[in-house]
Design a protein around this motif. Structure first.
Motif, mmCIF file in Angstrom:
data_model
loop_
_atom_site.group_PDB
_atom_site.id
_atom_site.type_symbol
_atom_site.label_atom_id
_atom_site.label_comp_id
_atom_site.label_asym_id
_atom_site.label_seq_id
_atom_site.Cartn_x
_atom_site.Cartn_y
_atom_site.Cartn_z
ATOM 1 N N GLU A 31 90.982 11.159 -75.714
ATOM 2 C CA GLU A 31 92.275 10.725 -76.259
ATOM 3 C C GLU A 31 92.421 9.214 -76.076
ATOM 4 O OE1 GLU A 31 96.713 11.751 -75.200
ATOM 5 O OE2 GLU A 31 95.404 13.442 -74.742
ATOM 6 N N ALA A 32 92.033 8.716 -74.904
ATOM 7 C CA ALA A 32 92.133 7.270 -74.628
ATOM 8 C C ALA A 32 91.178 6.484 -75.523
ATOM 9 C CB ALA A 32 91.837 6.987 -73.159
ATOM 10 N N PRO A 96 101.529 -0.098 -77.398
ATOM 11 C CA PRO A 96 101.179 -0.411 -76.003
ATOM 12 C C PRO A 96 99.664 -0.445 -75.820
ATOM 13 C CG PRO A 96 102.931 1.216 -76.088
ATOM 14 C CD PRO A 96 102.480 1.021 -77.510
ATOM 15 N N SER A 97 99.202 -1.435 -75.054
ATOM 16 C CA SER A 97 97.759 -1.560 -74.826
ATOM 17 C C SER A 97 97.266 -0.324 -74.065
ATOM 18 C CB SER A 97 97.447 -2.850 -74.073
ATOM 19 O OG SER A 97 98.352 -3.010 -73.007
ATOM 20 N N ALA A 101 99.347 2.614 -71.855
ATOM 21 C CA ALA A 101 99.504 3.994 -72.319
ATOM 22 C C ALA A 101 98.841 5.001 -71.376
ATOM 23 C CB ALA A 101 98.922 4.126 -73.726
ATOM 24 N N PHE A 102 97.722 4.586 -70.734
ATOM 25 C CA PHE A 102 96.932 5.568 -69.973
ATOM 26 C C PHE A 102 96.781 5.224 -68.494
ATOM 27 C CE2 PHE A 102 95.844 6.324 -74.327
ATOM 28 C CZ PHE A 102 95.655 7.695 -74.411
ATOM 29 N N ALA A 107 91.926 2.932 -68.272
ATOM 30 C CA ALA A 107 91.576 1.923 -69.291
ATOM 31 C C ALA A 107 90.253 1.236 -68.944
ATOM 32 C CB ALA A 107 92.698 0.897 -69.438
ATOM 33 N N VAL A 108 90.015 1.000 -67.656
ATOM 34 C CA VAL A 108 88.712 0.440 -67.248
ATOM 35 C C VAL A 108 87.600 1.382 -67.706
ATOM 36 C CG1 VAL A 108 87.229 -0.110 -65.272
ATOM 37 C CG2 VAL A 108 89.626 -0.831 -65.267
#
Ligand code: GRG
Length: 282
Positions: A31-32, A96-97, A101-102, A107-108
């Motif tokens: 999803e990300a 949103p970046s 969002a996650f 995100a990393v």
């Protein structure tokens, strides 16, 4: 077909292929990845790759995996660049970046995942029939651009230098690595996969070099029009608006001159150059 229709068709093909590559997984991780890549972005680097490749006779299907790979690498760089420890941007492409969002850790990992996936996609991509050396050359080009003598070194310079520490030479070196390397490699990889002759490849490389620098100059002009003083090394802070516009114009002329000199017949590459020129919203 009109050049804009051709580019739109390329964009649709790239988006469809990216959708396929990221479809296989219902997990939060996928999803990300989908959030970061799909539903936004100009697909500038894939368009360069497809346009350069098709100008030298390669088929769209052969080029598409490489085009998706450069877009995945680009999206990795955006996800990581937006992180609090780098640019700390809350928004990307109007939403949103990824870290907003996650979460930061996810995100990393999403960025890491996109980078690794890019090279998996290339590894699985077919070589042009009877020409494995063309795939090897394209892979070398893309890996070098993404790596420690390309985008990563450029970003390293960007976070290490303070605003007053860069003159034009340092600025140009930084931009050629941070922004320009992947843009140049995208155009070059298309030509390499297609088996362009040496003079054609050299022309595309000169074109990619000029377009890469132009791209950052244009981005800095757009930022200056929208926000306050820049945080890092920035063209408008260094050269002023007029100086930046003049340099942008020069880069665009150099890019077109490279295509002319190399007799590269590509209305798409010419159109993409005009799109980043000084007359287009800056
Ligand atoms: C390796 C963390 C890391 C960063 C690399 C490329 C880069 C350095 C950071 C991206 C940030 C940035 C704003 C760079 C300047 C120019 C640029 C690459 C803008 C965004 O690219 P576009 O306009 O974006 O192609 P879209 O959304 O259209 O894909």
């Amino acid at each position: 077909m009109d050049v804009r229709d051709t580019l739109e068709g390329m964009r649709r093909d790239v988006d469809a292929e990216l959708g396929q590559l990221l479809a296989c997984g219902g997990s939060r991780l996928f999803e990300a990845l989908r959030y970061a890549v799909l539903g936004g972005g100009k697909r500038f680097r894939p368009l360069l790759l497809l346009s350069a490749g098709e100008a030298f006779g390669a088929g769209r299907a052969l080029l598409l995996p490489y085009a998706c790979a450069v877009e995945l690498i680009h999206n990795f760089s955006l996800v990581h660049d937006d992180l609090p420890s780098l640019d700390n941007d809350d928004f990307r492409r109007g939403k949103p970046s990824c870290h907003k969002a996650f979460g930061e850790g996810p995100a990393v990992l999403a960025g890491d995942g996109l980078l690794a996936l890019a090279f998996e996609v290339i590894a699985r991509a077919p070589s042009p029939a009877g020409h494995t050396e063309r795939k090897d050359a394209a892979l070398r080009e893309i890996a070098a651009a993404a790596g420690v003598r390309g985008m990563i070194e450029g970003q390293w310079m960007d976070i290490s230098l303070r605003a007053g520490e860069a003159d034009e030479r340092v600025f140009t070196d930084l931009v050629r690595k941070k922004t320009g390397a992947l843009i140049r490699a995208s155009a070059a990889a298309g030509a390499l996969i297609a088996g362009a002759p040496a003079d054609g490849l050299a022309a595309v490389e000169r074109y990619g070099d000029a377009v890469g620098l132009a791209f950052q100059l244009r981005d800095d002009l757009a930022d200056a029009a929208q926000s306050g003083p820049p945080s890092g090394i920035d063209a408008v802070a260094l050269f002023g608006r007029d100086g930046t516009r003049a340099r942008l114009e020069r880069c665009v002329s150099e890019a077109v001159a490279a295509l002319d000199a190399g007799k590269v017949a590509s209305p798409e590459l010419r159109y993409l150059t005009r799109e980043i020129g000084p007359g287009s919203g800056t």
